[in-house]
Write an enzyme that holds these catalytic residues in place. Sequence first.
Site, PDB file in Angstrom:
ATOM      1  N   GLU A 250     -18.260  18.324   2.166  1.00  0.00           N
ATOM      2  CA  GLU A 250     -17.443  19.352   1.000  1.00  0.00           C
ATOM      3  C   GLU A 250     -18.048  18.951  -0.291  1.00  0.00           C
ATOM      4  O   GLU A 250     -18.149  19.836  -1.211  1.00  0.00           O
ATOM      5  CB  GLU A 250     -16.048  18.832   1.193  1.00  0.00           C
ATOM      6  CG  GLU A 250     -15.358  19.216   2.331  1.00  0.00           C
ATOM      7  CD  GLU A 250     -13.884  18.717   2.675  1.00  0.00           C
ATOM      8  OE1 GLU A 250     -13.131  19.448   3.420  1.00  0.00           O
ATOM      9  OE2 GLU A 250     -13.630  17.562   2.096  1.00  0.00           O
TER      10      GLU A 250
ATOM     11  N   GLY B  20       0.032   5.850   4.785  1.00  0.00           N
ATOM     12  CA  GLY B  20       0.762   5.205   5.971  1.00  0.00           C
ATOM     13  C   GLY B  20       2.109   4.421   5.395  1.00  0.00           C
ATOM     14  O   GLY B  20       3.043   4.549   6.119  1.00  0.00           O
TER      15      GLY B  20
ATOM     16  N   ALA C 100      -5.650  10.976   7.539  1.00  0.00           N
ATOM     17  CA  ALA C 100      -4.223  10.764   6.830  1.00  0.00           C
ATOM     18  C   ALA C 100      -2.955  10.888   7.978  1.00  0.00           C
ATOM     19  O   ALA C 100      -2.141  10.505   7.978  1.00  0.00           O
ATOM     20  CB  ALA C 100      -3.986  11.943   5.864  1.00  0.00           C
TER      21      ALA C 100
ATOM     22  N   GLY D  38       0.820  -1.111   0.127  1.00  0.00           N
ATOM     23  CA  GLY D  38       0.175   0.094   0.000  1.00  0.00           C
ATOM     24  C   GLY D  38       0.850   1.342   0.034  1.00  0.00           C
ATOM     25  O   GLY D  38       1.820   1.432   0.808  1.00  0.00           O
TER      26      GLY D  38
END
Lengths: 430, 430
Positions: free
Chosen positions: A172, A16, A317, A12
């Site tokens: 948003e 992270g 995040a 990934g």
Amino acid sequence: MADRKHRVIIVGGGFGGLAAAKALKRADVDIVLIDRRNHHLFQPLLYQVATAALNPSEIAWPIRHLLRRQDNVRVLMATVTGVDAASRQVLLEDGSREPYDSLILATGAQHAYFGHDEWEPFAPGLKTVEDATAIRRKLLLALEAAERESAPARRRALLTFAIIGAGPTGVEMAGAIIELGRASIKGQFNTIDPHDLRVVLIEGGERVLPNFAPELSDYTLASLRRMGVEVELGHMVSALDADGVSFGDKRIETKTIIWAAGVAASPVAEWLGIESDRAGRIKVAPDLSVPFMPDIFVIGDVASITREDGKPVPGVAPAAKQAGKHVARVIMRRLAGDATPLPFRYQHAGDLATIGKSSAVIDFGWLKLKGWFAWWVWGLAHIYFLVETRTRIVITLSWLWIYLSGQRSARLITHGMAPERKPLEEVDEN
Amino acid sequence: MADRKHRVIIVGGGFGGLAAAKALKRADVDIVLIDRRNHHLFQPLLYQVATAALNPSEIAWPIRHLLRRQDNVRVLMATVTGVDAASRQVLLEDGSREPYDSLILATGAQHAYFGHDEWEPFAPGLKTVEDATAIRRKLLLALEAAERESAPARRRALLTFAIIGAGPTGVEMAGAIIELGRASIKGQFNTIDPHDLRVVLIEGGERVLPNFAPELSDYTLASLRRMGVEVELGHMVSALDADGVSFGDKRIETKTIIWAAGVAASPVAEWLGIESDRAGRIKVAPDLSVPFMPDIFVIGDVASITREDGKPVPGVAPAAKQAGKHVARVIMRRLAGDATPLPFRYQHAGDLATIGKSSAVIDFGWLKLKGWFAWWVWGLAHIYFLVETRTRIVITLSWLWIYLSGQRSARLITHGMAPERKPLEEVDEN
């Protein structure tokens, strides 16, 4: 193989995984970073791609490019299908295997439909670049179809946009869609009146932005309503199809539904053959390793971590980045011969959300900001955290341009031809 | 309907159609511009999207947006399926009809395979935004697959890129691909050596850029070879499949073939039930109307026009623009009661092509330029002709960035997941 280096596999290339790779830059290890996509994505701005304010390449960068100055990492574009913990190997889709000494699983989450996977074709979520351009296409095609539609009911459905879930993404999206719609209509469509446009934000809880302080939720609710967004609180969606959405005792006819309500972790628990929570996350040890599998670490949206105060670490995040750095530190300490457990301590920086073009809310805990000042802080923070210098310049210019001219530059419909008056869904499959 | 205005329908929002619409700005007419896409595309820079230098939205703009300040035009995103010249109506895919008094057909050309349509899946052409992002995906996925491939023959095929046709598009693609490949490989791939990369440009004629002066062809050939491009002249392609391409008595094993060899006009002749030439173009009258159909005009790549000196008008943007303006003038004169024929006179501005990052050739006829100076002229000319102010700024910055850093910003693989070692084509369908 006697003298080979300690081999770290990271699965990934999100916040992270990338943070872990970078934090291992000076470590005497061989890193292999595996991702099935070639790019790292700055997900917090993905809704701006979906609403035609930014280009995909302004918020996504090839992982190879981001790690080009780091010699101890090899980037592999490949799909992982499993983990063989006994032989310490990662299984790839093409049948090959990659051996590891330490494994970091940072595969993130996808949107989830709470057991209603049949809703997905009608209510796409927003997790990938392709999701964002597909939603952009859907939004813009609905306006094009409305311009040609004369039947009032069908026309109304085409000009109604429903967003499900009023977390930051939902809020948003709602603000950006109403601005995109109104700005697009201004002078560019002949048969559509700006007041025909409806944006409905549907939330199961009792307030928007449930993770923020109540006063910021109230402010956001009032701001959205002032912009013209209809907000429906306290209603779970009960049905959803190509023609609309039902919640409580209401039904809204709409051709465009966007899912911003829930996520589920990727199937890491399955790979490891262990238990996960309802959202698919794995409960990790304090040092972020998997219980009874000390060489395997799970970070980011796949990990379920409880803070000292009993609250969960949120799926944002900064949490993933901090976890990535932490795991790198654990691995380096172990290599140096120090096996004392190093518990992860999450530092919460705050929560941010924009409401349209020049308003935002920020909850630092000790400080709460709202309105235009918060919007500027939000913008500067996001520009600061972007990975690439060039991107910072380009996004600053894009935002200034939209701010001053009201024009969104990325209003392209690709992979979609002219809408027919018949089923709009078919057009979207192109 | 007694008092209604003269109704002009323009089919196609490319250079020709857009120029016609703009030139009719002050005319007392109702214009309907119909295109099946929502955007006008600056095709001369499309190869830069295919090679990851520019973003789609930097060279494409919604037609509505471009015409937003013009009150006498309505933009319709719809697919035209035919023309009923007897009742003066345009037929749309959804069964509806749009009546016209004057009709301008500016539907452009597609790539053509000279009777070998079965080649298309293996050798995509470059005409639309989707073509460009598909080619970009193909190029980048081939590099990713090569990084993982250990069998030498398969690896060589993945690192070989063939371009068929050495007109401006073919030359520009060849130069850009070798630069993209080498810049990408530099420090970013572990198993690929820059010298492994092969770019082969195959041309049926005896020289590259056959429409330019021979001395510029020679210069271009030498420049391409110096950059490392293999140029094969005087060979028609005889066979082409998923694994390679054959020409003359040679065969090249490659996983990436790009078609830049030929175009055919869209099926306007069929719509009108009249004859076309081999490339599908319609031979128009000197005023660009269709013979015996004085209310229908054909411009751009669909029109076959012979200049006074007997040479054909080339299929380039300036020719389409000039034709669009001319037709607008003819219509306005007719409305003013002046029916004397107004013949079209094409002014050839020159031919331009870039060869990689800082070299180009320009043939003005009376003046020939080559090398870095020509590249700057080429760049300034393209920036000047871009439709939007913002785009001029963004593209200038993008080019400066690539020029100084060598990094291409748009290296995203979207709609494509990790390559398998097995058939690469399947991956591309995602």
